[in-house]
Motif scaffolding. Structure first.
Motif, short mmCIF file in Angstrom:
data_model
loop_
_atom_site.label_atom_id
_atom_site.label_comp_id
_atom_site.label_asym_id
_atom_site.label_seq_id
_atom_site.Cartn_x
_atom_site.Cartn_y
_atom_site.Cartn_z
N MET A 220 0.85 -1.19 0.00
CA MET A 220 0.00 0.00 0.00
C MET A 220 0.88 1.24 0.00
O MET A 220 1.26 1.76 1.05
CB MET A 220 -0.92 0.00 1.23
N THR B 28 -7.66 1.16 -1.43
CA THR B 28 -6.54 1.11 -0.49
C THR B 28 -7.01 1.12 0.95
O THR B 28 -8.12 1.57 1.23
CB THR B 28 -5.61 2.32 -0.74
N ILE B 29 -6.17 0.61 1.83
CA ILE B 29 -6.46 0.70 3.26
C ILE B 29 -5.78 1.93 3.87
O ILE B 29 -6.06 2.30 5.01
CB ILE B 29 -6.01 -0.57 4.02
N ARG B 30 -4.89 2.57 3.11
CA ARG B 30 -4.22 3.79 3.57
C ARG B 30 -4.83 4.97 2.82
O ARG B 30 -4.22 5.55 1.93
CB ARG B 30 -2.72 3.68 3.34
N GLU C 236 -12.64 -5.42 6.65
CA GLU C 236 -12.18 -6.81 6.55
C GLU C 236 -12.50 -7.62 7.81
O GLU C 236 -12.30 -7.16 8.93
CB GLU C 236 -10.68 -6.86 6.29
N ARG D 133 -12.70 -8.96 13.07
CA ARG D 133 -12.28 -7.87 12.20
C ARG D 133 -10.79 -7.59 12.39
O ARG D 133 -10.31 -7.50 13.51
CB ARG D 133 -13.10 -6.61 12.49
N THR D 134 -10.10 -7.42 11.28
CA THR D 134 -8.65 -7.20 11.32
C THR D 134 -8.30 -5.75 11.64
O THR D 134 -7.17 -5.45 12.03
CB THR D 134 -8.01 -7.56 9.98
N ASP E 262 -8.57 -3.47 9.18
CA ASP E 262 -8.34 -2.87 7.86
C ASP E 262 -9.67 -2.49 7.21
O ASP E 262 -10.62 -3.28 7.21
CB ASP E 262 -7.59 -3.83 6.94
N GLU E 263 -9.73 -1.29 6.65
CA GLU E 263 -10.89 -0.82 5.91
C GLU E 263 -10.45 -0.45 4.50
O GLU E 263 -9.52 0.33 4.33
CB GLU E 263 -11.51 0.40 6.59
N PHE E 264 -11.10 -1.01 3.50
CA PHE E 264 -10.78 -0.72 2.11
C PHE E 264 -11.66 0.42 1.61
O PHE E 264 -12.89 0.36 1.74
CB PHE E 264 -10.96 -1.96 1.24
#
Length: 312
Positions: free
Chosen positions: A130, A143-145, A159, A276-277, A279-281
């Motif tokens: 990323m 992206t997650i960033r 996620e 949930r990890t 991470d958000e896309f």
């Protein structure tokens, strides 16, 4: 206003992008000597060397990298503004996507996008990591960033990980649990997390960048500890762990875009908890470009696909 010779800038951008004087000349429909002349003219004006030349090999200098980063978005914006005044609509877009999400979720849906928006000319750029978002890489990103100055984003997916294995492996698990008196024959009840530690756990280091960390956190989410005696087989990526599960080698952790049980009947999602990890896309693009027709069409289509997938 002291500007460099403006005719040199598109030539510089073409050479910097292709890293080839001949390729830039072919793209711009001029001779290679004309390209070399324009680059020398720009370097003389700036007082800096923009390229290292080693025979036919060309590489940007550090100054050239910085200059390209600064002017490429401006050149693209001038091109888009000019096309709009001419009454033209440029719907060519580069979308940067994590490789596994692209392969497992996005690419199978692209025919629908092409039918819905036939004028949209989309190029996918595969991301192994990323990076910082830049128009040098792509026009838009999944992206997650996504928190970056000058960019706006739309959430697509949060996620969550859940346990999967092959149907054949599940039958072996079920028989083993019944023989141990942990599960009644024919029972449809949920599986207790500690029961999974009796079987091979397939771990993907890419999820948390640490071997076995995905399973450790999965057990932790169920308020229990992963036993030190658990058999853990390591893989670098979730895709590899899931393929090992498909070939009856153990239990893997998957997510919603990596696994679609409706189209992948060989894998079974086990009846146990998910977690949930963090991470958000998001779909992200430059704030200044968010209302461009092509980006708007792509953003809205991705939102609808995320809703249809049960993500939103």
């Amino acid at each position: 206003m002291k500007l460099p010779p403006l005719k040199t800038l598109p030539v510089f951008e073409a050479v910097a992008r292709t890293l080839s004087f001949s390729a830039a000349a072919e793209e711009l429909h001029v001779t290679q000597s004309a390209v070399s002349h324009r680059i020398r003219q720009l370097e003389d004006d700036l007082g800096e060397s923009l390229f290292d030349r080693h025979g036919r090999r060309v590489a940007l200098t550090e100054e050239g990298e910085r200059y390209l980063e600064a002017i490429a978005p401006a050149l693209a914006q001038i091109e888009r503004a000019s096309q709009q005044l001419r009454g033209q609509s440029d719907t060519r877009l580069r979308l940067a996507v994590p490789s596994s999400l692209a392969v497992r979720w996005l690419i199978p849906r692209l025919p629908h996008l092409q039918r819905r928006h036939p004028d949209l000319d989309l190029t996918l750029e595969m991301l192994a990591d990323m990076p910082v978002m830049s128009e040098r890489l792509a026009d838009a990103f999944i992206t997650i960033r996504y928190r970056q100055r000058g960019y706006v984003s739309t959430p697509l997916y949060v996620e969550r990980l859940f346990a999967v294995c092959s149907r054949q492996y599940w039958m072996q698990m079920r028989e083993s649990l019944e023989d141990a008196g942990l599960r009644e024959k024919g029972s449809g009840r949920s599986i207790r997390p500690e029961w999974l530690s009796r079987f091979t756990l397939l771990s993907a280091a890419s999820v948390f960048e640490k071997p076995g960390e995905d399973w450790r956190r999965w057990f932790q989410a169920a308020e229990t500890e992963m036993p030190p005696t658990a058999r853990v087989q390591q893989f670098s990526h979730m895709l590899l762990a899931q393929e090992a599960a498909r070939h009856h080698q153990g239990i893997a952790l998957s997510n919603d875009y990596m696994l679609d049980t409706a189209s992948d009947p060989e894998l079974v999602r086990l009846r146990t908890h998910e977690f949930r990890t963090g991470d958000e896309f998001h779909f992200a693009c430059k704030q200044s470009r968010a209302k461009e027709p092509g980006i708007l069409h792509l953003s809205r289509w991705l939102e609808r696909q995320a809703e249809a997938s049960g993500w939103r």
